[in-house]
Design a protein around this motif. Structure first.
Motif, PDB file in Angstrom:
ATOM      1  N   GLN A  90       0.831  -1.202   0.000  1.00  0.00           N
ATOM      2  CA  GLN A  90       0.000   0.000   0.000  1.00  0.00           C
ATOM      3  C   GLN A  90       0.873   1.264   0.000  1.00  0.00           C
ATOM      4  O   GLN A  90       0.544   2.248  -0.664  1.00  0.00           O
ATOM      5  CB  GLN A  90      -0.914  -0.008   1.223  1.00  0.00           C
ATOM      6  CG  GLN A  90      -1.926   1.110   1.230  1.00  0.00           C
ATOM      7  CD  GLN A  90      -2.877   0.985   2.403  1.00  0.00           C
ATOM      8  OE1 GLN A  90      -2.690   0.162   3.292  1.00  0.00           O
ATOM      9  NE2 GLN A  90      -3.892   1.816   2.411  1.00  0.00           N
ATOM     10  N   GLN A  91       1.984   1.232   0.712  1.00  0.00           N
ATOM     11  CA  GLN A  91       2.900   2.377   0.739  1.00  0.00           C
ATOM     12  C   GLN A  91       3.492   2.618  -0.646  1.00  0.00           C
ATOM     13  O   GLN A  91       3.582   3.753  -1.104  1.00  0.00           O
ATOM     14  CB  GLN A  91       4.021   2.133   1.761  1.00  0.00           C
ATOM     15  CG  GLN A  91       4.947   3.306   1.933  1.00  0.00           C
ATOM     16  CD  GLN A  91       4.291   4.464   2.652  1.00  0.00           C
ATOM     17  OE1 GLN A  91       3.544   4.250   3.597  1.00  0.00           O
ATOM     18  NE2 GLN A  91       4.555   5.665   2.200  1.00  0.00           N
ATOM     19  N   TYR A  92       3.888   1.542  -1.336  1.00  0.00           N
ATOM     20  CA  TYR A  92       4.429   1.687  -2.692  1.00  0.00           C
ATOM     21  C   TYR A  92       3.378   2.253  -3.649  1.00  0.00           C
ATOM     22  O   TYR A  92       3.690   3.087  -4.498  1.00  0.00           O
ATOM     23  CB  TYR A  92       4.942   0.340  -3.210  1.00  0.00           C
ATOM     24  CG  TYR A  92       6.243  -0.093  -2.584  1.00  0.00           C
ATOM     25  CD1 TYR A  92       7.380   0.710  -2.657  1.00  0.00           C
ATOM     26  CD2 TYR A  92       6.344  -1.312  -1.923  1.00  0.00           C
ATOM     27  CE1 TYR A  92       8.575   0.321  -2.085  1.00  0.00           C
ATOM     28  CE2 TYR A  92       7.542  -1.717  -1.349  1.00  0.00           C
ATOM     29  CZ  TYR A  92       8.655  -0.896  -1.434  1.00  0.00           C
ATOM     30  OH  TYR A  92       9.832  -1.281  -0.866  1.00  0.00           O
ATOM     31  N   GLU A  93       2.144   1.803  -3.530  1.00  0.00           N
ATOM     32  CA  GLU A  93       1.084   2.314  -4.394  1.00  0.00           C
ATOM     33  C   GLU A  93       0.859   3.804  -4.160  1.00  0.00           C
ATOM     34  O   GLU A  93       0.663   4.569  -5.108  1.00  0.00           O
ATOM     35  CB  GLU A  93      -0.205   1.541  -4.154  1.00  0.00           C
ATOM     36  CG  GLU A  93      -0.163   0.119  -4.673  1.00  0.00           C
ATOM     37  CD  GLU A  93      -1.409  -0.665  -4.323  1.00  0.00           C
ATOM     38  OE1 GLU A  93      -2.390  -0.061  -3.836  1.00  0.00           O
ATOM     39  OE2 GLU A  93      -1.398  -1.890  -4.546  1.00  0.00           O
ATOM     40  N   GLU A  94       0.916   4.228  -2.898  1.00  0.00           N
ATOM     41  CA  GLU A  94       0.748   5.647  -2.585  1.00  0.00           C
ATOM     42  C   GLU A  94       1.876   6.472  -3.181  1.00  0.00           C
ATOM     43  O   GLU A  94       1.655   7.542  -3.755  1.00  0.00           O
ATOM     44  CB  GLU A  94       0.687   5.825  -1.059  1.00  0.00           C
ATOM     45  CG  GLU A  94       0.511   7.252  -0.609  1.00  0.00           C
ATOM     46  CD  GLU A  94      -0.850   7.838  -0.933  1.00  0.00           C
ATOM     47  OE1 GLU A  94      -0.961   9.070  -0.910  1.00  0.00           O
ATOM     48  OE2 GLU A  94      -1.782   7.076  -1.231  1.00  0.00           O
ATOM     49  N   TRP A  95       3.110   5.985  -3.056  1.00  0.00           N
ATOM     50  CA  TRP A  95       4.249   6.698  -3.633  1.00  0.00           C
ATOM     51  C   TRP A  95       4.116   6.778  -5.152  1.00  0.00           C
ATOM     52  O   TRP A  95       4.386   7.811  -5.749  1.00  0.00           O
ATOM     53  CB  TRP A  95       5.551   6.006  -3.265  1.00  0.00           C
ATOM     54  CG  TRP A  95       5.922   6.143  -1.824  1.00  0.00           C
ATOM     55  CD1 TRP A  95       5.470   7.068  -0.934  1.00  0.00           C
ATOM     56  CD2 TRP A  95       6.828   5.318  -1.101  1.00  0.00           C
ATOM     57  NE1 TRP A  95       6.043   6.860   0.296  1.00  0.00           N
ATOM     58  CE2 TRP A  95       6.885   5.798   0.219  1.00  0.00           C
ATOM     59  CE3 TRP A  95       7.589   4.213  -1.438  1.00  0.00           C
ATOM     60  CZ2 TRP A  95       7.673   5.218   1.191  1.00  0.00           C
ATOM     61  CZ3 TRP A  95       8.387   3.639  -0.473  1.00  0.00           C
ATOM     62  CH2 TRP A  95       8.426   4.141   0.833  1.00  0.00           C
ATOM     63  N   ASN A  96       3.722   5.684  -5.799  1.00  0.00           N
ATOM     64  CA  ASN A  96       3.544   5.679  -7.252  1.00  0.00           C
ATOM     65  C   ASN A  96       2.469   6.665  -7.678  1.00  0.00           C
ATOM     66  O   ASN A  96       2.607   7.360  -8.688  1.00  0.00           O
ATOM     67  CB  ASN A  96       3.206   4.276  -7.748  1.00  0.00           C
ATOM     68  CG  ASN A  96       4.401   3.364  -7.742  1.00  0.00           C
ATOM     69  OD1 ASN A  96       5.537   3.817  -7.837  1.00  0.00           O
ATOM     70  ND2 ASN A  96       4.153   2.075  -7.618  1.00  0.00           N
ATOM     71  N   ARG A  97       1.394   6.748  -6.910  1.00  0.00           N
ATOM     72  CA  ARG A  97       0.314   7.677  -7.230  1.00  0.00           C
ATOM     73  C   ARG A  97       0.819   9.117  -7.140  1.00  0.00           C
ATOM     74  O   ARG A  97       0.546   9.939  -8.023  1.00  0.00           O
ATOM     75  CB  ARG A  97      -0.863   7.470  -6.267  1.00  0.00           C
ATOM     76  CG  ARG A  97      -2.089   8.311  -6.596  1.00  0.00           C
ATOM     77  CD  ARG A  97      -3.178   8.154  -5.564  1.00  0.00           C
ATOM     78  NE  ARG A  97      -2.769   8.640  -4.248  1.00  0.00           N
ATOM     79  CZ  ARG A  97      -2.678   9.921  -3.896  1.00  0.00           C
ATOM     80  NH1 ARG A  97      -2.939  10.861  -4.767  1.00  0.00           N
ATOM     81  NH2 ARG A  97      -2.314  10.270  -2.681  1.00  0.00           N
ATOM     82  N   ILE A  98       1.585   9.437  -6.106  1.00  0.00           N
ATOM     83  CA  ILE A  98       2.109  10.785  -5.936  1.00  0.00           C
ATOM     84  C   ILE A  98       3.085  11.135  -7.065  1.00  0.00           C
ATOM     85  O   ILE A  98       3.023  12.240  -7.631  1.00  0.00           O
ATOM     86  CB  ILE A  98       2.804  10.916  -4.561  1.00  0.00           C
ATOM     87  CG1 ILE A  98       1.765  10.825  -3.444  1.00  0.00           C
ATOM     88  CG2 ILE A  98       3.595  12.221  -4.463  1.00  0.00           C
ATOM     89  CD1 ILE A  98       2.356  10.710  -2.049  1.00  0.00           C
TER      90      ILE A  98
END
Length: 54
Positions: A41-49
């Motif tokens: 979930q942390q990686y997905e958030e970083w990718n979204r940003i």
């Protein structure tokens, strides 16, 4: 020592400087071997940003 202290175990850990240094080195070594992992979930958030910034 008064009567209120009876039955109470007073313990203060005694660590020599060498022991403290050895514990610090052990913690650093374990960090190098097992770095902190981020969840998916942390990686997905970083990718979204990053995607939004591009």
């Amino acid at each position: 020592m008064n009567h209120h202290d009876r039955g109470i175990i007073k313990y203060a850990p005694f660590l020599m400087l060498e022991h403290c240094n050895m514990l610090k080195e052990l913690r650093e070594k374990e960090e190098r071997i097992h770095p902190s992992h981020h969840d998916e979930q942390q990686y997905e958030e970083w990718n979204r940003i990053i995607f939004k910034a591009m």
